[in-house]
Design a protein around this motif. Structure first.
Motif, short mmCIF file in Angstrom:
data_model
loop_
_atom_site.label_atom_id
_atom_site.label_comp_id
_atom_site.label_asym_id
_atom_site.label_seq_id
_atom_site.Cartn_x
_atom_site.Cartn_y
_atom_site.Cartn_z
N ILE A 38 -6.61 -0.07 -12.72
CA ILE A 38 -5.70 0.91 -12.13
C ILE A 38 -4.31 0.36 -11.86
O ILE A 38 -3.37 1.13 -11.69
N ALA A 39 -4.16 -0.96 -11.83
CA ALA A 39 -2.87 -1.53 -11.45
C ALA A 39 -2.11 -2.12 -12.62
O ALA A 39 -1.07 -2.74 -12.42
N VAL A 44 -0.15 2.60 -13.96
CA VAL A 44 0.74 2.97 -12.86
C VAL A 44 1.78 3.97 -13.35
O VAL A 44 2.05 4.98 -12.70
N ILE A 84 -10.13 9.06 -12.20
CA ILE A 84 -8.78 9.13 -11.65
C ILE A 84 -7.95 10.19 -12.36
O ILE A 84 -7.05 10.79 -11.78
N GLY A 105 -7.82 10.43 -7.86
CA GLY A 105 -6.58 9.83 -8.33
C GLY A 105 -5.42 10.04 -7.36
O GLY A 105 -4.57 9.16 -7.19
N THR A 107 -5.52 9.90 -4.29
CA THR A 107 -5.60 8.93 -3.19
C THR A 107 -4.78 7.67 -3.49
O THR A 107 -4.49 6.90 -2.59
N LEU A 108 -4.40 7.48 -4.75
CA LEU A 108 -3.57 6.32 -5.12
C LEU A 108 -2.08 6.58 -4.90
O LEU A 108 -1.28 5.65 -4.95
N LYS A 109 -1.71 7.81 -4.63
CA LYS A 109 -0.29 8.14 -4.51
C LYS A 109 0.39 7.33 -3.41
O LYS A 109 1.45 6.76 -3.63
N PRO A 111 -0.49 4.36 -1.85
CA PRO A 111 -0.28 2.93 -2.13
C PRO A 111 0.69 2.67 -3.28
O PRO A 111 1.48 1.73 -3.23
N PHE A 112 0.67 3.51 -4.32
CA PHE A 112 1.61 3.32 -5.42
C PHE A 112 3.04 3.61 -4.97
O PHE A 112 3.97 2.94 -5.39
#
Length: 137
Positions: A38-39, A44, A84, A105, A107-109, A111-112
């Motif tokens: 994911i990173a 990203v 995601i 997916g 939920t990554l907003k 931290p990104f």
């Protein structure tokens, strides 16, 4: 709850002791494998492109300058497999494939966004550090 060592300190999480692993030392650690998926650069950027709205494959490709069709396909498949991103075939003529971020997916907003904000805020300091490093070599 168990405590797991994390690069930025300790994180308390719900995990069985057997499910824990050391992200730094175990190459096959599930957390490490997911982080790799994911990173990475393309994941990203793909998620950033999809953040506002679902997009067709070719639109994503046009927005991500430098990505190859193969790299985009592989990244989207990994993101889809991890839950995601969701893929939808549009059967109207011409047939197309559209991708959207799933609730997981989304939920990554945060931290990104924090990572992006850090890069904007600290880019000048990083550039100064690079210049100093290059002068000293």
């Amino acid at each position: 709850m168990s405590e797991v060592q994390h690069p930025v300190g300790s994180i308390t999480q719900n995990a069985a002791p057997a499910a824990e692993c050391h992200i730094f030392s175990a190459a096959d650690c599930p957390s490490r494998l997911l982080l790799d998926q994911i990173a990475d650069k393309w994941s990203v950027l793909i998620l950033a492109a999809l953040c506002a709205e679902p997009l067709r494959f070719n639109v994503i490709k046009r927005r991500l300058d430098g990505i190859t069709q193969k790299a985009l396909t592989q990244s989207l498949r990994r993101l889809e497999r991890n839950g995601i991103v969701a893929r939808r075939v549009i059967t109207a003529s011409p047939i197309a494939v559209e991708y959207r971020i799933t609730p997981l997916g989304h939920t990554l907003k945060q931290p990104f966004q924090a990572l992006y904000d850090w890069t904007v805020d600290y880019l000048p300091a990083v550039e100064r550090a690079r210049e100093e490093f290059d002068r000293n070599r």
